[in-house]
Design a protein around this motif. Sequence first.
Motif, short mmCIF file in Angstrom:
data_model
loop_
_atom_site.label_atom_id
_atom_site.label_comp_id
_atom_site.label_asym_id
_atom_site.label_seq_id
_atom_site.Cartn_x
_atom_site.Cartn_y
_atom_site.Cartn_z
N ILE A 117 87.63 25.61 -55.27
CA ILE A 117 87.58 24.42 -54.43
C ILE A 117 88.26 23.28 -55.17
O ILE A 117 87.88 22.94 -56.30
CB ILE A 117 86.14 24.05 -54.05
N GLU A 118 89.27 22.69 -54.53
CA GLU A 118 90.01 21.58 -55.13
C GLU A 118 89.84 20.35 -54.24
O GLU A 118 90.08 20.41 -53.03
CB GLU A 118 91.48 21.96 -55.28
N ASN A 119 89.41 19.25 -54.87
CA ASN A 119 89.11 18.03 -54.13
C ASN A 119 90.02 16.88 -54.55
O ASN A 119 90.45 16.82 -55.72
CB ASN A 119 87.65 17.60 -54.39
N TRP A 120 90.29 15.99 -53.62
CA TRP A 120 91.08 14.79 -53.90
C TRP A 120 90.30 13.57 -53.42
O TRP A 120 89.72 13.57 -52.34
CB TRP A 120 92.44 14.85 -53.20
N VAL A 121 90.33 12.54 -54.24
CA VAL A 121 89.56 11.32 -53.99
C VAL A 121 90.51 10.18 -53.67
O VAL A 121 91.59 10.06 -54.27
CB VAL A 121 88.70 10.98 -55.22
N LYS A 122 90.11 9.33 -52.72
CA LYS A 122 90.85 8.12 -52.41
C LYS A 122 89.86 6.96 -52.39
O LYS A 122 88.94 6.95 -51.57
CB LYS A 122 91.55 8.24 -51.05
N GLY A 123 90.04 6.02 -53.32
CA GLY A 123 89.08 4.94 -53.43
C GLY A 123 87.74 5.49 -53.88
O GLY A 123 87.65 6.23 -54.87
N ASN A 124 86.70 5.17 -53.15
CA ASN A 124 85.36 5.65 -53.49
C ASN A 124 84.97 6.94 -52.77
O ASN A 124 83.90 7.48 -53.02
CB ASN A 124 84.32 4.57 -53.15
N ASN A 125 85.84 7.39 -51.87
CA ASN A 125 85.46 8.52 -51.02
C ASN A 125 86.31 9.75 -51.27
O ASN A 125 87.42 9.69 -51.82
CB ASN A 125 85.56 8.12 -49.54
N LEU A 126 85.75 10.87 -50.86
CA LEU A 126 86.47 12.13 -50.90
C LEU A 126 87.49 12.11 -49.76
O LEU A 126 87.13 11.88 -48.61
CB LEU A 126 85.47 13.28 -50.71
N GLU A 127 88.75 12.32 -50.09
CA GLU A 127 89.79 12.27 -49.06
C GLU A 127 90.03 13.63 -48.42
O GLU A 127 90.10 13.77 -47.20
CB GLU A 127 91.09 11.76 -49.66
N SER A 128 90.15 14.67 -49.26
CA SER A 128 90.45 16.00 -48.73
C SER A 128 90.00 17.07 -49.71
O SER A 128 89.79 16.80 -50.90
CB SER A 128 91.95 16.15 -48.44
N SER A 129 89.86 18.28 -49.19
CA SER A 129 89.48 19.44 -50.00
C SER A 129 90.26 20.65 -49.53
O SER A 129 90.52 20.81 -48.33
CB SER A 129 87.98 19.75 -49.87
N VAL A 130 90.63 21.49 -50.47
CA VAL A 130 91.17 22.81 -50.15
C VAL A 130 90.18 23.84 -50.69
O VAL A 130 89.90 23.87 -51.89
CB VAL A 130 92.57 23.03 -50.74
N VAL A 131 89.65 24.63 -49.79
CA VAL A 131 88.62 25.62 -50.13
C VAL A 131 89.26 27.00 -50.11
O VAL A 131 89.61 27.53 -49.05
CB VAL A 131 87.47 25.56 -49.09
N GLY A 132 89.45 27.57 -51.28
CA GLY A 132 90.00 28.92 -51.38
C GLY A 132 88.90 29.95 -51.54
O GLY A 132 87.99 29.77 -52.35
N VAL A 133 88.98 31.02 -50.75
CA VAL A 133 87.94 32.05 -50.77
C VAL A 133 88.58 33.43 -50.89
O VAL A 133 89.56 33.74 -50.20
CB VAL A 133 87.09 32.01 -49.48
N GLY A 134 88.01 34.24 -51.77
CA GLY A 134 88.37 35.65 -51.84
C GLY A 134 87.12 36.48 -51.64
O GLY A 134 86.17 36.36 -52.42
N LEU A 135 87.10 37.29 -50.59
CA LEU A 135 85.95 38.14 -50.28
C LEU A 135 86.39 39.59 -50.29
O LEU A 135 87.33 39.97 -49.57
CB LEU A 135 85.37 37.77 -48.91
N ASN A 136 85.72 40.42 -51.08
CA ASN A 136 86.03 41.85 -51.12
C ASN A 136 85.46 42.51 -49.87
O ASN A 136 84.25 42.58 -49.71
CB ASN A 136 85.42 42.49 -52.36
N VAL A 137 86.36 43.00 -49.02
CA VAL A 137 85.92 43.57 -47.74
C VAL A 137 86.09 45.08 -47.72
O VAL A 137 85.11 45.83 -47.67
CB VAL A 137 86.67 42.92 -46.56
N ASN A 138 87.32 45.55 -47.77
CA ASN A 138 87.57 46.99 -47.60
C ASN A 138 88.16 47.67 -48.83
O ASN A 138 88.53 48.84 -48.77
CB ASN A 138 88.49 47.22 -46.40
#
Length: 246
Positions: A117-138
Amino acid sequence: MFLTDKNIIVLSELDSTNNYAKQLLAQKATQGTVVLAHYQHSGRGQVGNSWESERGKNLLFSLILKPDFLIAAQQFYISKIVSLAMVKVLSQYLKGVKIKWPNDIYVGEQKIAGMLIENWVKGNNLESSVVGVGLNVNQEKFLSDAPNPVSLKQLLNEEQDITAILKEFLLQMDEYLHILNRGLFDEIDEAYCKNLFRNSGWHRYKKGATEFEAKITGIGSFGQLRLEKRDGTLSEFMFKEVEFVL
């Protein structure tokens, strides 16, 4: 709704879904955009770790969020709700699904999913996030030196629908984003701690070359793991400062 399954970009191969999502974010991609890859040749885990995945066998994606209702100091809540959403999804298939701090997903003593999970802040608030997920399925065979991977197919003995799992995850994430937006932090805190791997009893941990026994007493506001040692000493650890001895 914060999220839908209407904006999923499917790619055959790329280096990393997080890298691609960050490029889209720079181009003003909307919240809820998902980058789904059948294969990534430079998949990343926490702090530079790699993620092994056989082509077309697993769920590999990144989700763009814009949780600007959170202040910067609350950014670990993104990690909490992503972990909780995945536990909710996998618990429909399996028993014993837990969150190994900070955001690996375990079934028993084996790792079935990881997140970056990578987050970016603007001023005092969280501006955006990129949530990367790897799930072992098959995937049925793992070739890396990762100590304990496992997949849904290995546990259930049948193929699973990767796209259906992604759509269910987005539904659960949407629910948790609503809870977060309403400021119900205590509800999220309680659920996260309740679903933690080894959340009760004494277990082995390692800091540097030193092993010790401790029990989890809670999670700090910045995501730090709180441990109590046998001698009563209380300590807090940030990511990668302490390891679980498995």
